[in-house]
Design a protein around this motif. Sequence first.
Motif, PDB file in Angstrom:
ATOM      1  N   ASP A   1       0.807  -1.210   0.000  1.00 32.36           N
ATOM      2  CA  ASP A   1       0.000   0.000   0.000  1.00 32.36           C
ATOM      3  C   ASP A   1       0.843   1.263   0.000  1.00 32.36           C
ATOM      4  O   ASP A   1       0.417   2.302   0.467  1.00 32.36           O
ATOM      5  CB  ASP A   1      -0.950   0.013   1.206  1.00 32.36           C
ATOM      6  N   ASP A   2       2.054   1.206  -0.563  1.00 26.69           N
ATOM      7  CA  ASP A   2       2.901   2.383  -0.590  1.00 26.69           C
ATOM      8  C   ASP A   2       2.871   3.075  -1.944  1.00 26.69           C
ATOM      9  O   ASP A   2       3.745   3.865  -2.254  1.00 26.69           O
ATOM     10  CB  ASP A   2       4.343   2.039  -0.203  1.00 26.69           C
ATOM     11  N   GLN A   3       1.893   2.744  -2.771  1.00 24.71           N
ATOM     12  CA  GLN A   3       1.828   3.327  -4.099  1.00 24.71           C
ATOM     13  C   GLN A   3       0.984   4.586  -4.090  1.00 24.71           C
ATOM     14  O   GLN A   3       0.008   4.695  -3.349  1.00 24.71           O
ATOM     15  CB  GLN A   3       1.236   2.321  -5.087  1.00 24.71           C
ATOM     16  N   PRO A   4       1.336   5.574  -4.932  1.00 23.87           N
ATOM     17  CA  PRO A   4       0.537   6.781  -5.009  1.00 23.87           C
ATOM     18  C   PRO A   4      -0.823   6.488  -5.613  1.00 23.87           C
ATOM     19  O   PRO A   4      -0.973   5.540  -6.386  1.00 23.87           O
ATOM     20  CB  PRO A   4       1.365   7.694  -5.918  1.00 23.87           C
TER      21      PRO A   4
ATOM     22  N   MET B   1       8.892  12.997  -5.374  1.00 22.60           N
ATOM     23  CA  MET B   1       8.037  13.475  -6.451  1.00 22.60           C
ATOM     24  C   MET B   1       7.338  12.358  -7.205  1.00 22.60           C
ATOM     25  O   MET B   1       6.150  12.477  -7.528  1.00 22.60           O
ATOM     26  CB  MET B   1       8.850  14.357  -7.398  1.00 22.60           C
ATOM     27  N   PRO B   2       8.015  11.232  -7.524  1.00 24.44           N
ATOM     28  CA  PRO B   2       7.283  10.162  -8.210  1.00 24.44           C
ATOM     29  C   PRO B   2       6.105   9.627  -7.395  1.00 24.44           C
ATOM     30  O   PRO B   2       5.118   9.155  -7.971  1.00 24.44           O
ATOM     31  CB  PRO B   2       8.353   9.078  -8.420  1.00 24.44           C
ATOM     32  N   ASN B   3       6.199   9.700  -6.058  1.00 24.89           N
ATOM     33  CA  ASN B   3       5.108   9.243  -5.209  1.00 24.89           C
ATOM     34  C   ASN B   3       4.024  10.298  -5.032  1.00 24.89           C
ATOM     35  O   ASN B   3       2.866   9.963  -4.762  1.00 24.89           O
ATOM     36  CB  ASN B   3       5.656   8.845  -3.835  1.00 24.89           C
ATOM     37  N   LEU B   4       4.395  11.568  -5.174  1.00 25.80           N
ATOM     38  CA  LEU B   4       3.458  12.655  -4.888  1.00 25.80           C
ATOM     39  C   LEU B   4       2.886  13.304  -6.130  1.00 25.80           C
ATOM     40  O   LEU B   4       1.949  14.095  -6.029  1.00 25.80           O
ATOM     41  CB  LEU B   4       4.153  13.727  -4.048  1.00 25.80           C
TER      42      LEU B   4
ATOM     43  N   ALA C   1       0.092  16.071  -6.333  1.00 25.16           N
ATOM     44  CA  ALA C   1       0.461  17.440  -6.673  1.00 25.16           C
ATOM     45  C   ALA C   1      -0.313  17.929  -7.891  1.00 25.16           C
ATOM     46  O   ALA C   1      -0.617  19.121  -8.013  1.00 25.16           O
ATOM     47  CB  ALA C   1       1.956  17.532  -6.933  1.00 25.16           C
ATOM     48  N   ALA C   2      -0.634  17.009  -8.792  1.00 23.36           N
ATOM     49  CA  ALA C   2      -1.387  17.385  -9.979  1.00 23.36           C
ATOM     50  C   ALA C   2      -2.868  17.548  -9.698  1.00 23.36           C
ATOM     51  O   ALA C   2      -3.620  17.986 -10.564  1.00 23.36           O
ATOM     52  CB  ALA C   2      -1.172  16.334 -11.074  1.00 23.36           C
ATOM     53  N   GLY C   3      -3.276  17.169  -8.490  1.00 26.46           N
ATOM     54  CA  GLY C   3      -4.666  17.370  -8.107  1.00 26.46           C
ATOM     55  C   GLY C   3      -5.574  16.230  -8.481  1.00 26.46           C
ATOM     56  O   GLY C   3      -6.711  16.440  -8.892  1.00 26.46           O
TER      57      GLY C   3
ATOM     58  N   GLY D   1       4.394  18.265   2.064  1.00 27.76           N
ATOM     59  CA  GLY D   1       3.000  18.341   2.460  1.00 27.76           C
ATOM     60  C   GLY D   1       2.532  19.778   2.639  1.00 27.76           C
ATOM     61  O   GLY D   1       1.429  20.155   2.222  1.00 27.76           O
ATOM     62  N   ARG D   2       3.374  20.589   3.272  1.00 26.30           N
ATOM     63  CA  ARG D   2       3.015  22.004   3.446  1.00 26.30           C
ATOM     64  C   ARG D   2       2.844  22.693   2.098  1.00 26.30           C
ATOM     65  O   ARG D   2       1.872  23.438   1.886  1.00 26.30           O
ATOM     66  CB  ARG D   2       4.088  22.715   4.267  1.00 26.30           C
ATOM     67  N   LEU D   3       3.783  22.463   1.184  1.00 25.27           N
ATOM     68  CA  LEU D   3       3.724  23.131  -0.116  1.00 25.27           C
ATOM     69  C   LEU D   3       2.518  22.684  -0.942  1.00 25.27           C
ATOM     70  O   LEU D   3       1.973  23.461  -1.729  1.00 25.27           O
ATOM     71  CB  LEU D   3       5.009  22.860  -0.889  1.00 25.27           C
ATOM     72  N   LEU D   4       2.097  21.436  -0.765  1.00 22.98           N
ATOM     73  CA  LEU D   4       1.004  20.884  -1.555  1.00 22.98           C
ATOM     74  C   LEU D   4      -0.335  20.935  -0.844  1.00 22.98           C
ATOM     75  O   LEU D   4      -1.353  20.552  -1.411  1.00 22.98           O
ATOM     76  CB  LEU D   4       1.316  19.432  -1.942  1.00 22.98           C
ATOM     77  N   GLY D   5      -0.346  21.376   0.415  1.00 19.98           N
ATOM     78  CA  GLY D   5      -1.589  21.404   1.161  1.00 19.98           C
ATOM     79  C   GLY D   5      -2.080  20.034   1.556  1.00 19.98           C
ATOM     80  O   GLY D   5      -3.284  19.792   1.662  1.00 19.98           O
ATOM     81  N   ILE D   6      -1.150  19.104   1.798  1.00 22.80           N
ATOM     82  CA  ILE D   6      -1.478  17.730   2.192  1.00 22.80           C
ATOM     83  C   ILE D   6      -1.003  17.511   3.623  1.00 22.80           C
ATOM     84  O   ILE D   6       0.125  17.864   3.974  1.00 22.80           O
ATOM     85  CB  ILE D   6      -0.794  16.714   1.257  1.00 22.80           C
ATOM     86  N   GLY D   7      -1.832  16.926   4.463  1.00 21.75           N
ATOM     87  CA  GLY D   7      -1.434  16.617   5.827  1.00 21.75           C
ATOM     88  C   GLY D   7      -0.350  15.561   5.870  1.00 21.75           C
ATOM     89  O   GLY D   7      -0.252  14.722   4.963  1.00 21.75           O
ATOM     90  N   THR D   8       0.473  15.580   6.912  1.00 17.43           N
ATOM     91  CA  THR D   8       1.555  14.600   7.042  1.00 17.43           C
ATOM     92  C   THR D   8       1.611  14.042   8.448  1.00 17.43           C
ATOM     93  O   THR D   8       1.385  14.758   9.431  1.00 17.43           O
ATOM     94  CB  THR D   8       2.918  15.229   6.687  1.00 17.43           C
TER      95      THR D   8
END
Length: 348
Positions: free
Chosen positions: A41-44, A101-104, A108-110, A137-144
């Motif tokens: 379950d580590d896939q984007p 980046m490959p995971n996010l 990031a693209a929404g 997470g901060r830059l993308l508005g995603i919780g961490t």
Amino acid sequence: MHAPEPAGPGPAAPPPDGRPDGRSAHGRSPDDRPPDNRSPDDQPPAGPPSGGRLAALRPQLPSPLEEVADDRLAARGVRLLLKRDDLIHPALPGNKWRKLMPNLEPRAAGTAEGDGRPLLTFGGAYSNHLRATAAAGRLLGIGTLGVVRGAELADRPLNESLARAAADGMRLHFVTRAAYRRRTDPAFHAELRALFGDFQLIPEGGSNAAAVRGCAALGRELAGAAETAVVACGTGGTLAGLAAGLPAGARAIGIPVLRGGFLGADVERLQSAAFGGRCGDWRLADGFHFGGFARRTPELDAFAADFTARHGLAPEPVYVAKMLYAVVALAAEGAFPPGKAVAAVVTG
């Protein structure tokens, strides 16, 4: 044949486990064992793009390649190049952009699927990966969420790395060392989901198949510049991708910054997951961990200070100083052919 193991114990290891798993915003703990990297379950998340926040993570690529005059290598007829992956992105420390980046990218693209889920990952208190994940997470508005090794550290003051992660909005969850060893166990992931709800799992160090494929670009960027590339290794993901991306005739040397002797098998597993099998010419040069992860000795500190005085670059102590020490020691042993260049990857 390598430089003798430096004397001295370095900083004291964290104390033994002292309390049950808990959540807190305080603590510190070095991290000594990478994961199996095979969690399902580590896939984007997949899904069509529906917007864009990619500009926040726009990198400087290819990263700069700087030649420095170092008389210790020059005496062996070897040119030293610094591959400045530490300059890829101002907010993500070191080369973590290549792994994250490959995971996010779908997030990031929404993408519609997965939006709203926080990212959950693992690390010790000196982990650049935790800092990078929090910043992304901060830059993308995603919780961490950061699962940190060492429950007994929960009520201690934050070190600089964890303080930065917390300032970027990461919720820190401290667990015992026994629990941390379960970080690749799906049953443990289920327990974490019971605590926090659903999340996108990113493995310790960010090292999975997607990250390894992302790091292959590092090798391609070095094509024609150097016959040997040297990189510090924590979980092995950067080495796995670097070696795969190098052209024929070039080789990669990984410098483990922690003890254990397990990293070779982990790099092979990562390459198998990413590419279907071992690929590229690579090896590990052990004996430069200086006692373990985040450990330092007066000899290493003196080397780092001297390198700073020579070249105006202060090596990051957990990874880069050990890697550069190894480069100089290996050159003294004749590990690099005269008339050739070696690229030292400054992962930051």
